[in-house]
Every structure is written in C-alpha cells, then in structure tokens.
Design a protein around this motif. Structure first.
Motif, PDB file in Angstrom:
ATOM      1  N   ARG A 217       0.857  -1.203   0.000  1.00  0.00           N
ATOM      2  CA  ARG A 217       0.000   0.000   0.000  1.00  0.00           C
ATOM      3  C   ARG A 217       0.879   1.234   0.000  1.00  0.00           C
TER       4      ARG A 217
ATOM      5  N   ARG B 265      -3.551  -0.622  -3.810  1.00  0.00           N
ATOM      6  CA  ARG B 265      -3.556  -1.661  -2.775  1.00  0.00           C
ATOM      7  C   ARG B 265      -3.391  -3.017  -3.465  1.00  0.00           C
TER       8      ARG B 265
ATOM      9  N   GLU C  73     -12.883  -4.202  -2.952  1.00  0.00           N
ATOM     10  CA  GLU C  73     -12.200  -3.912  -1.695  1.00  0.00           C
ATOM     11  C   GLU C  73     -12.542  -5.014  -0.687  1.00  0.00           C
TER      12      GLU C  73
END
Length: 638
Positions: A259, A265, A319
C-alpha cells in the motif's frame, strides 16, 4: 574520422558474448536434487565428480584437491572427489557426511542445486532438511552390499516427503567388474521394497563415481548391456516441479500487502500453483470472499499472465479483506481451511515432544499457535511398523492430530508441498523443533461451528458489576498458593464480588481424574484448567486458580486464551527449603526417598515466572497480608 581502436571492437564483442551467455543462463530451468543412501555408498564422491566434470571448480581448488587427495592416501594421480563436498573437519577425519552440503553447478541445458545428505540414522533431521525442497532424489547403493536398511530408510523418507522422481544409482560397479547380474539383482530387490512402500517408479542406473562410468559422459563402454541414459542426461531431461505446478489450480499465499499510497492496494506473494490472468475469478481463503483479478503488477510493469514460480503483486477489483497469511486462489477450486488436521511429522529437537504444549506452526506465510495431541503411533522407518507412542524423541517420525488457535489454509502434502508442509517452532527458544506434512483435515472441525449467543461476555460482566479476571497462582508445592487464593476469595466475597476458586487438588478429583504427573499430563492438566477458567471469565467471574503449573509455556498458553489484561500471574515465591520444611502432606519426604516420581522441585523442574504481574513472599507475609496486597494490586475491580 579516425578508425575505431580494434581493442574497443574486441571488448564490445566480448561484452555481447557475456550478455548472450547470461541471458541464456537465466532461461535455464533449475533442478534441486539430493543424494542419499547408506554410509560410504559414495554420495560425496558422486557430487564431487559432477562438479569436476562440469568444470565448476577453480584451478586453486583443483590444486588443493590434488594435494588433499595425496594426504588421504589415494593411489597415483587419482583424485578423492568427496573432498570437494565434505567440508567439515569432522567429516574429513571420520570419512562421513554429517551436515547437509549444498552445491551449485550448471550444464548447457539446466542449472542444479544438489544437497549431499548424511547417511547416519542420528542425522535423519539433516536428511529431511535437504529433502524438503528437492524435486528428485538419487538413492545410492554400493554394488558390493546391495540394498541395506539405510537404503530403505532414506527411500521411505524421500517418498514420505513427496519426492516423485527417484534414481537408483548402483555405485562402485567397477568393484564388481561391471557385472550385469549384480545390477539386475539389486534392482529387483529394490523394486520389491518400492512396491511395498508405495514408490510407483524409479530409474536404475549403474555407475562408478570414482571412475566416472555413466555419470556425465555417454554410456560407458564398461557397461555395454546398459541401454539407458547417463545420470547427467537423466537429470537434464526429467520434468521439474515448476512445470507440474503450472498445471494445477491457481494458488498464491499473500506475503505482504503493498500500500504505497491511497490509490494502490496490492497483494504480493509467490505463485505456488497454476496461472492467473486479469479478469480471473478468485477467492480469498480462509475468509471465503470472492473477487476478480484487476491487474498483475511487477517491477518491470504489468503482466498479461503470471504462472507458478513467479513473484507478483495482484490487485483486485473489489475492496475485500485480505492480509498476510491469506491465500488468493481459483474461485472454483479453493484450498481447505480448518483448525484441526492430521499430519505426519518428524521431531527434530533434543528435548522430546510435549503433547498439549503450544508451539508456533509456520506454513508458508501463516503463523499460528498449534497443539499436538499424543501421537497415534510412531513409524519405525526400518521395518515400517506402527509403534505405540506417547511422545516423540529426536529424529522420530509419527502421526498425530493437530489443533490451531484459528483456521489455516492448506492442502494435503501429496497435492501441494507449499501448502501442505509446515514447521514447528518452540515459542521460547525460537528453535525449529519439527517438520510436518498435512494429510487431511478432521471431519469434526468441519461439523462443529461456533454458536453465536445473544448475551455476550460484556453483558455477563455488566450484570455482576465487575471486570472478569483470572488470578493465576503459581508456585512450588507447599508454597501457600491454595491458602492465599482462599484468603483472596474470602476478602472478595466480603466486597460482594462474584468469584470462583479452582484448586489443583480439587480439580483432580473430577475433571482431571484421569491425568497423572508426567510432563505430558501436567501440560494437559493446565490446558483443561485454562479452558475452564476462560469459560468462567466469559461468564463475568473473577476466577482464582491455585496450581503448581510448573512450565512457563503452559502459563503463557492460558494467558493467550484471554483478552489482554485479564490474565494476572501471581507468583507465590517461596524457597524450596521453606516449602519442604512445611511439607504438610508429606510429599517432599516421599519424593526424596524415591517413592513419589515426577515431583516438582525434586525430580521434575519448576520454571519460575520471569515477569509475573504480582509477586508475594510467604516468608515475610502472612496469608492475610499477602491477600490484602494482591487485592490492592488488582483494584479497581470494575
């Protein structure tokens, strides 16, 4: 314009040749293999011959080798190739291999890393270390001696460790006049044993490590009856594990969450199996969340596809929660996740296995606390007999059930060495004490689920208007633990606190009636008490326990069961001579006379706390004073 310096052109051509060579070298596949067998079967000589014939030794090494060969008594100009590998002074003095020696060499077709493993039984753990990463094993047999017990032992071990490719190298054929009958009899004998242990295929080759027959050159003129490949030709053409791994379902253990900024990410790791492309459906194990691959990032830019053996960073379209230790896998064929499994393992520590004790278990990038149940059996690798066992000593191999403090992601070792092989680490010494191979998950782990309840542990504590605690009293027998714990509970009762006292003697009348006083039983005794104390703390109680609990590892195990701050270790620090003078139950007298075995402080150790939250000394304090001091230390109780 002046002509360019000819030496410059020569240097440029040399540089181009070097670049071409390096590029060609990088494209070569890598084969890891081991040599193993009985003592003095010629393992080190064989490897030395491979290094010598592949021109992987320097002039100064060759000069030293020729000089050392004369010192050890070889005849004429003959070279003792074993000296290239036997690097320890003790190895050269005894003429044996002790440690695992790794050597690198290369040919025009392939790169090699070879491990020379010891033949002696007491160095089994060293042999297992060398075999753990190998794709192929060369089992050497002395043509004069045939298949020996150590030959069978090492063959069983490499089969157990999942090595699929085996070469039966019948060595020292020059000492039996290259007799085909001798070779055929050894191959037949080994084939019968291989079928017994489940080895499906092996490649027999007649060789002479000393003379060089059938090793690196074309088939030897001394064995015209042999029509197969030389050893190096076989090593150059056998399929390596990476090729087979690419054909399996996709797996990548996450080693690091990358990150660098809020816009990126990614999940970095080494792909152990299969291949992956952007858009592929994946599943995060053990959580089970699904997503798709968004991109495959590397230092040199994004890839259209990545395969087993490559280290990459994957980004996902969603996510999802994913962290170190998780495994990103093919969505339609994910690996298992469980907190209980059965495994075969090798014990590698001088101190015997302690069933019930908590060890670190490391599998890939996963690290959990694991406890080992008493072994189902120990395997006699010489006879393949299953022996009854309560523990395992150094170099022993056994089968046992394991439980972990949280689910881990794995596959059977036969299917994936990367997701099926683990090591055990002692929590205090950080030494690797065992290596194991998972066989299967336990059915009960899949059938038993945690049932959520409406009234939480916080609700229980609020109803009692107190914060749960476990006051863990530890000390020698006769130190005053039970007396002080009883006094603390009396004073807490006067304060209208909800408590319960678990005393060592009382618990052994019921819950732990089946346990003795061996180290293994003591560990299990504390494990059970820890689980009971945890349940009582969940009910909102202040729990007091009075047990010798002699081992730091088990006290730490109970501490880790509870939320931070709820476990309070109370060390009743009474010198042995004082505790022995009290001897209310007459136990020390019996222990001194030999009537009572495994008594703490006499013939069984007591590991005093190093950082106890509370320490009391009954030499200077009365039980009431000690209790008052302890209560002051744990205030406030809300």
């Amino acid at each position: 314009m002046a002509d360019r310096d000819p030496s410059f052109q020569t240097d440029a051509l040399i540089a181009e040749d070097i670049d071409a060579y390096l590029e060609q070298h990088q494209q070569k596949s890598l084969l890891r293999f081991i040599t193993c067998g009985s003592v003095d079967d010629g393992k080190s000589t064989l490897i030395g011959r491979l290094l010598y014939d592949s021109k992987m030794i320097f002039e100064d090494q060759l000069s030293a080798l020729e000089s050392d060969s004369k010192k050890v008594g070889t005849q004429g100009e003959e070279i003792d190739f074993a000296l290239l590998v036997d690097g320890l002074a003790a190895e050269r003095e005894q003429g044996i291999t002790i440690d695992v020696a790794y050597r690198f060499f290369t040919t025009e077709k392939r790169k090699f890393i070879v491990a020379d493993t010891p033949g002696h039984e007491q160095y089994t753990r060293n042999m297992v270390t060398g075999a753990s990463t190998a794709d192929l094993a060369v089992i050497l047999v002395d043509a004069r001696k045939g298949v020996l017990q150590q030959t069978r032992r090492h063959s069983y071990l490499v089969h157990l460790l999942g090595i699929k490719h085996l070469v039966l190298a019948v060595n020292k054929m020059d000492l039996v006049d290259y007799d085909q009958t001798v070779f055929d009899e050894i191959v037949a004998d080994y084939a019968a044993f291989a079928e017994e242990v489940g080895i499906e295929t092996f490649t027999p080759i007649p060789i002479s490590g000393f003379k060089g027959d059938n090793i690196t050159a074309s088939p030897s003129i001394n064995t015209p009856w042999y029509k197969g490949l030389s050893l190096i030709d076989h090593l150059e053409t056998v399929e390596v594990a990476a090729t087979a791994a690419q054909e399996r379902s996709f797996r990548m253990p996450v080693q690091w969450v990358n990150r660098p900024n809020l816009d990126f990410r990614g999940f970095a790791g080494l792909i152990t199996d299969g291949s992956v492309k952007p858009g592929d459906a994946v599943r995060i194990v053990p959580a089970g969340k699904a997503s798709r691959i968004k991109s495959i990032a590397t230092f040199d830019g994004d890839l259209d596809e990545a395969v087993a053996g490559q280290s990459v960073t994957l980004t996902l379209e969603d996510e999802v929660d994913c962290s170190r230790g998780d495994v990103i896998a093919a969505a339609d064929d994910p690996p298992e996740a469980s907190d209980q499994f059965c495994a075969t393992f090798v014990w590698m520590d001088e101190e015997a296995l302690k069933p019930g004790r908590g060890y670190w278990l490391k599998l890939g990038s996963q690290m959990v606390t694991a406890t080992v149940q008493p072994p189902k059996y120990e395997i006699d690798v010489n006879s393949l007999e299953h022996l009854a066992a309560k523990t395992l000593e150094l170099n022993a191999i056994g089968v046992a059930e394991f439980s972990t403090d949280r689910p881990i992601t794995f596959e059977s070792y036969g299917k994936s060495r990367q997701l099926g092989g683990f090591i055990l680490i002692d929590k205090f010494t950080n030494a690797t004490v065992g290596a194991g191979m998972i066989e299967f998950s336990l059915r009960r782990a899949q059938n038993v689920h945690w049932q959520p309840t409406t009234v939480t542990r916080d609700d229980h504590a609020a109803m009692k208007n107190q914060k749960p605690r476990v006051l863990w009293f530890t000390g020698l027998s006769g130190s005053g633990k039970s007396t002080i714990a009883n006094e603390v509970e009396k004073q807490l009762a006067l304060m209208n606190r909800h408590t319960f006292l678990l005393d060592g003697d009382n618990v052994r009348h019921g819950l732990n009636k089946d346990l003795g006083f061996t180290e293994t039983d003591r560990i299990e005794n504390i494990r059970r008490i820890g689980e009971v104390a945890k349940l009582m703390a969940d009910a909102g109680l202040i729990v007091l326990t009075a047990f010798i609990s002699p081992f730091r590892a088990e006290r730490r195990m109970v501490r880790e069961m509870l939320p931070e701050g709820e476990f309070i270790e109370v060390f009743v620090d009474t010198p042995l001579e004082v505790a022995e003078k009290r001897d209310v139950k007459g136990l020390y007298k019996k222990a001194r006379s030999g009537e009572l075995k495994n008594f703490t402080g006499i013939d069984s150790p007591y590991e005093a706390p190093e950082n106890a939250e509370i320490r009391v000394n009954t030499v200077d304090m009365t039980p009431a004073e000690a209790a008052e001091y302890i209560i002051k230390q744990i205030l406030p109780l809300k």
